[in-house]
Design a protein around this motif. Structure first.
Motif, mmCIF file in Angstrom:
data_model
loop_
_atom_site.group_PDB
_atom_site.id
_atom_site.type_symbol
_atom_site.label_atom_id
_atom_site.label_comp_id
_atom_site.label_asym_id
_atom_site.label_seq_id
_atom_site.Cartn_x
_atom_site.Cartn_y
_atom_site.Cartn_z
ATOM 1 N N ALA A 1 0.951 -1.224 -0.727
ATOM 2 C CA ALA A 1 0.165 0.174 0.514
ATOM 3 C C ALA A 1 0.987 1.271 0.242
ATOM 4 O O ALA A 1 0.476 2.218 -0.612
ATOM 5 N N ASN A 2 2.135 1.761 0.528
ATOM 6 C CA ASN A 2 2.817 2.793 1.078
ATOM 7 C C ASN A 2 3.282 3.015 -0.371
ATOM 8 O O ASN A 2 3.489 3.863 -1.703
ATOM 9 N N TYR A 3 4.172 1.972 -1.024
ATOM 10 C CA TYR A 3 5.040 1.876 -2.104
ATOM 11 C C TYR A 3 4.367 1.713 -3.364
ATOM 12 O O TYR A 3 4.507 2.637 -4.303
ATOM 13 N N SER A 4 2.784 1.062 -3.799
ATOM 14 C CA SER A 4 2.249 1.499 -5.264
ATOM 15 C C SER A 4 1.927 2.645 -5.083
ATOM 16 O O SER A 4 1.700 3.173 -5.964
ATOM 17 N N SER A 5 1.524 3.515 -3.565
ATOM 18 C CA SER A 5 1.136 4.951 -3.490
ATOM 19 C C SER A 5 1.921 5.905 -4.084
ATOM 20 O O SER A 5 1.628 6.826 -4.495
ATOM 21 N N SER A 6 3.407 5.336 -3.459
ATOM 22 C CA SER A 6 4.563 6.194 -3.864
ATOM 23 C C SER A 6 4.648 6.330 -5.288
ATOM 24 O O SER A 6 4.921 7.325 -5.859
ATOM 25 N N LYS A 7 4.190 4.573 -5.841
ATOM 26 C CA LYS A 7 4.994 5.054 -7.061
ATOM 27 C C LYS A 7 3.704 5.483 -8.222
ATOM 28 O O LYS A 7 3.874 5.909 -9.283
ATOM 29 N N ALA A 8 2.362 5.987 -7.695
ATOM 30 C CA ALA A 8 1.413 6.325 -8.999
ATOM 31 C C ALA A 8 1.574 7.801 -7.924
ATOM 32 O O ALA A 8 1.335 8.002 -9.507
ATOM 33 N N GLY A 9 1.859 8.225 -6.682
ATOM 34 C CA GLY A 9 2.073 9.518 -6.812
ATOM 35 C C GLY A 9 3.791 9.921 -7.608
ATOM 36 O O GLY A 9 3.214 11.332 -8.740
#
Ligand SMILES: NC(=O)c1ccc[n+]([C@@H]2O[C@H](COP(=O)([O-])OP(=O)(O)OC[C@H]3O[C@@H](n4cnc5c(N)ncnc54)[C@H](O)[C@@H]3O)[C@@H](O)[C@H]2O)c1
Length: 246
Positions: free
Chosen positions: A151-159
């Motif tokens: 959840a953290n990593y995917s959010s950062s990479k979508a960001g």
């Protein structure tokens, strides 16, 4: 050479994709500012570049910190006069299911992966505007599509994709290209140190059409393309380099 006279900052260039990118850009003529938090690894990349007869310096900085990102750009300008190319590569994972993910796991990943890229853009872009020339490549990931336990990593990479698109719209009129590269699974220290390494590699191989894990050079070659004039009409894009996996 293609990148002769260009000054490139590569963050997190002590290992993996960052190191391969620093070596590739140097081999094409760029003067490279190698950044990492780990001095030993960053200095090794610089040694490799110098042994190719090319110029490089190491700047130790944690890109998630505003003041250290500023120092990184200031040191680059002090050494080489300006900045033409910025590769926002530094990144980490802290994979956990939501039930186990703590505030610190979220903050650490978002601060390095997303805020770190913002910080470096913030300080490098004024030099690019002055030059009316700039190339920014941000490392996203196929994981921007979502992965359980990330959840953290995917959010950062979508960001990172939001950051890339927004900056491409703001900065196009200054002849600054802003693009993202979204790798699939790549064989680096970061992946090899993952607690579930064997399992994720086995799963990735089964669902990757090209039936192999990526090499750091596979990604570095695409980053190189994006910072050359051959890609001068590409901006705001996300190039997936995943062996065909989605
Ligand atoms: N390897 C993969 O499979 C893969 C897939 C998709 C995306 N990516 C992305 O590519 C980038 C590079 O990945 P990698 O696998 O080469 O990683 P890696 O862990 O092998 O290397 C990352 C480097 O970044 C440095 N770093 C970490 N935090 C930093 C900070 N705050 N400031 C400066 N440097 C810092 C580390 O010390 C390390 O040298 C990351 O953004 C990662 O999310 C990797």
């Amino acid at each position: 050479m293609e990148l002769d006279g260009r000054v490139a900052i590569v963050t997190g260039a002590g290992l993996g994709i960052g190191r391969a990118t620093a070596l590739k850009l140097a081999s094409e003529g760029a003067k490279v500012v190698v950044n990492d938090v780990v001095e030993e690894n960053g200095s090794k990349t610089v040694d490799q570049i110098r042994s190719m007869g090319r110029e490089a310096i190491f700047v130790q900085a944690d890109v998630s910190k505003w003041g250290e990102a500023k120092k990184l750009v200031d040191e680059a300008v002090k050494a080489f006069g300006t900045v033409h190319i910025l590769v926002n590569n530094a990144g980490i994972t802290r994979d956990k299911l939501l039930r186990d993910m703590e505030e610190e796991d979220w903050d650490k990943v978002l601060n390095i992966n997303l805020k770190g890229a913002f910080n470096c853009c913030k300080f490098a872009v004024p030099h690019m505007i002055e030059n009316k020339y700039g190339k920014i490549v941000n490392l996203s990931s196929r994981a921007h599509l979502g992965n359980p336990g990330q959840a953290n990593y995917s959010s950062s990479k979508a960001g990172i994709i939001g950051l890339t698109r927004s900056l491409s719209l703001e900065l196009g009129r200054f002849n600054i290209n802003v693009n993202a590269v979204a790798p699939g699974m790549v064989d680096t220290e970061g992946v090899r140190n993952h607690p579930k390494y064997e399992m994720i590699i086995e799963r990735a191989l089964k669902i990757t059409p090209l039936r192999r894990i990526g090499k750091p050079e596979d990604i570095a070659n695409v980053i190189h393309f994006l910072v050359t004039d051959a890609a001068s009409y590409i901006t705001g894009e996300v190039i997936h380099v995943t062996g065909g996996r989605y």
